[in-house]
Write an enzyme that holds these catalytic residues in place. Structure first.
Site, PDB file in Angstrom:
ATOM      1  N   GLU A   1       0.893  -1.319  -0.036  1.00 23.52           N
ATOM      2  CA  GLU A   1       0.068  -0.042  -0.006  1.00 23.52           C
ATOM      3  C   GLU A   1       0.819   1.277  -0.077  1.00 23.52           C
ATOM      4  O   GLU A   1       0.677   2.328   0.568  1.00 23.52           O
ATOM      5  CB  GLU A   1      -0.926  -0.100   1.331  1.00 23.52           C
ATOM      6  CG  GLU A   1      -1.928  -1.116   1.058  1.00 23.52           C
ATOM      7  CD  GLU A   1      -3.032  -1.050   2.478  1.00 23.52           C
ATOM      8  OE1 GLU A   1      -4.226  -1.124   2.136  1.00 23.52           O
ATOM      9  OE2 GLU A   1      -2.544  -0.882   3.426  1.00 23.52           O
TER      10      GLU A   1
ATOM     11  N   GLU B   1      -6.543  -7.472  -1.002  1.00 20.60           N
ATOM     12  CA  GLU B   1      -7.020  -7.479   0.259  1.00 20.60           C
ATOM     13  C   GLU B   1      -8.694  -6.962   0.185  1.00 20.60           C
ATOM     14  O   GLU B   1      -8.974  -5.960  -0.023  1.00 20.60           O
ATOM     15  CB  GLU B   1      -6.389  -6.315   0.986  1.00 20.60           C
ATOM     16  CG  GLU B   1      -4.955  -6.713   1.533  1.00 20.60           C
ATOM     17  CD  GLU B   1      -4.468  -5.624   2.610  1.00 20.60           C
ATOM     18  OE1 GLU B   1      -5.288  -4.973   3.175  1.00 20.60           O
ATOM     19  OE2 GLU B   1      -3.193  -5.547   2.627  1.00 20.60           O
TER      20      GLU B   1
END
Length: 579
Positions: free
Chosen positions: A155, A233
């Site tokens: 991320e 995710e």
């Protein structure tokens, strides 16, 4: 062989990746196979795991890949069950894990620049990667192993846009033998995708928990229509922090429908399939308006509970996967056995203050030292000095202190400060001519996400201010509590002060159980020397999960370290989970 073209391919045939996250570092090794079998029974063909740097290089230059740290064994176990593996080995993982997986010893460098092109950082990553990929490279699909993809960073688009840093990581990975396809994962906000991706080196994937059509649309717009879409995710639960009114829960029926949309459009990795436990001091924290340390449980409202039970969410997801893939799945797994061991009476109790010289070695300094300067990573630090003559203290301040501090005068608690209270001006009276000041500072878990990542030194970094001046002449007692076998229970116990409580329990058969800490204040519990994690009366977690492999037939020793002076004369072991 695994390839990324307009879709994912295995041995020249298109394959649907249905993956679930299991963090081997949150599950005792004896249960790895059980959790992986249950993953497969839900319909997954792949397991995904992060790899936390601080777990494998706890001290700089000291590496651990044994026991619970044996990631290669976890991956081989997955392979034995015919599961593919996605590995996310980046230096930073977030994962609600202490410091996002970064080792706290990085902070010894006062100029340290995290997650960016800073040569001292890259040199340390390089040394770690050399050891880590020695474990992973032979397990790649290109070498006959189960690893089909590895992630670059994590991320990154929500932290920085330093492409030179990302490219340096790619180069290091390739240098040490990584030759399976690389991926990145980010949110779908355009800035995040622009900041965090390297499309020429790594396939972009995204993270979200709902509205799959929108998020996949954003990803498709970014990478084009001739590339596979994957949610790395798929947030089908959420974590819980100390002080929350209740555990975070989600609507499994709505998520099952969302899963159907995801699978009809692309590929998925459930975050989490099985959350596990933040054993020891390894929970992370978030910081937005205030510090929110995560509870010991990382159940995450996952399809498989913290203690390995199948949930309604598990069954709903399994039905969707069966329908979409039109495949025959293994039968539903059996429950793990749990036992109610009842009440265990207190055997002995002793004061922390009486044991300082037994379990720690005092470090003297004219000024306060941070936890990192004391070469300590986790736990507590006790700062001690003589407070001077009897007088009124009109201005007492703890400057640059993280995260929670208790101030004791001659062993009696005077005040407690936490988070934003730290640094506030306090007033109290020194009532005797000779008074010892003890300041017990706790690291509640370093922040694992966001801009505060850079400010995670623990302890007292700037000093103690008293009546207009800094105080000098400190003795520091580092308390990582990794040597509780040295606690001397023959030494006195002082009421309403930090203490160690010893319990011993004979059992004939080992099984999973739960320790009920209702009525206790704040602290940690050790089972046969293993740190089970934190408890805190603010809730919402009041029971700690004890996996059967941590117990033994015969005599078991339980130690409770408690800091608030709120203790009980018994421990209760229950077969009933927290919820």
């Amino acid at each position: 062989m695994f390839e990324i073209r307009e879709d994912f391919y295995w041995n020249e045939k298109p394959i649907k990746i249905i993956s679930g996250s299991i963090h081997y570092f949150r599950v005792v090794p004896e249960y790895w196979e059980d959790r992986l079998k249950k993953l497969k029974a839900m319909g997954c063909n792949t397991v995904e795991t992060y790899i936390p740097w601080n777990f494998h290089e706890p001290k700089e230059g000291q590496y651990d890949f044994d026991g619970m740290h044996d990631v290669a064994k976890f991956i081989k176990t997955a392979q034995s069950l015919n599961l593919f593996v996605i590995v996310r080995p980046s230096p930073y993982i977030c994962a609600e894990w202490e410091f996002g997986g970064l080792p706290s010893w990085l902070l010894k460098d006062k100029n340290m620049q995290l997650r960016t092109y800073y040569e001292p950082l890259l040199n340390k990553i390089d040394h770690y990667f050399e050891k880590l990929f020695n474990e992973l490279v032979p397990l790649q699909a290109t070498h006959g192993g189960p690893i089909i993809m590895m992630q670059v960073e994590n991320e990154y688009g929500s932290y920085n846009n330093d492409k030179n840093y990302l490219k340096a990581l790619v180069d290091m990975m390739k240098k040490y033998g990584v030759d399976v396809p690389l991926v990145t994962s980010d949110g779908t906000w355009l800035d995040m995708l622009e900041n965090g991706t390297l499309p020429e080196y790594a396939h972009p994937t995204v993270n979200f928990g709902s509205d799959a059509a929108h998020h996949f649309g954003e990803l498709e717009h970014f990478i084009g229509k001739d590339s596979p879409l994957m949610v790395m995710e798929f947030w089908i639960g959420w974590f819980t922090a100390w002080g929350n009114k209740k555990y975070n829960r989600t609507d499994y029926k709505k998520q099952a429908e969302e899963l159907r949309k995801v699978l009809n459009k692309g590929h998925v990795n459930f975050y989490m399939f099985h959350g596990g436990t933040n054993f020891g001091f390894m929970n992370g924290s978030n910081y937005y308006d205030q510090l929110t340390p995560d509870i010991t449980s990382y159940d995450y409202d996952a399809p498989l509970s913290e203690w390995g039970d199948v949930t309604k969410k598990y069954k709903a997801f399994r039905e969707v996967i069966q329908e979409v893939t039109n495949s025959e799945l293994p039968p539903l797994p059996e429950l793990v056995k749990k036992m109610d061991y009842g009440k265990v009476a207190l055997k002995a109790r002793t004061s922390l203050f009486e044991n300082l010289d037994t379990i720690s070695e005092g470090v003297k300094s004219p000024y306060t030292l941070s936890m990192e300067e004391l070469d300590q990573d986790y736990g507590y630090v006790l700062y001690r000095q003589k407070a001077g003559p009897k007088r009124q203290v009109e201005d007492f301040r703890l400057l640059g202190t993280n995260d929670r501090a208790q101030i004791f005068l001659n062993g009696v608690l005077e005040l407690t400060q936490y988070d934003k209270e730290l640094g506030d001006k306090e007033v109290f009276e020194l009532t005797e001519d000779e008074m010892t000041m003890n300041i017990l500072v706790e690291n509640m878990g370093r922040v694992n996400y966001g801009p505060r990542l850079k400010a995670q030194s623990k302890g007292i970094t700037d000093g103690v201010f008293l009546n207009g001046a800094y105080r000098s002449g400190w003795t520091h007692y580092p308390l990582p509590l990794d040597n509780i076998d040295k606690v001397d229970y023959e030494k006195p116990y002082q009421e309403q002060a930090p203490s160690f409580s010893l319990f011993e329990h004979e059992i004939e058969e080992t099984a999973d159980t739960f320790i009920d800490m209702t009525g206790w204040g704040k602290g940690i519990v050790f089972m046969n020397g293993f740190n089970l994690g934190r408890f805190w009366e603010v809730g919402p977690q009041y029971k700690l999960y004890v996996p059967a492999p941590l117990l033994k037939e015969g005599l078991n020793q339980i130690v409770v370290f408690e800091t608030e002076g709120k203790v009980k004369e018994e421990l209760i072991f229950s077969n009933k989970p927290p919820y």
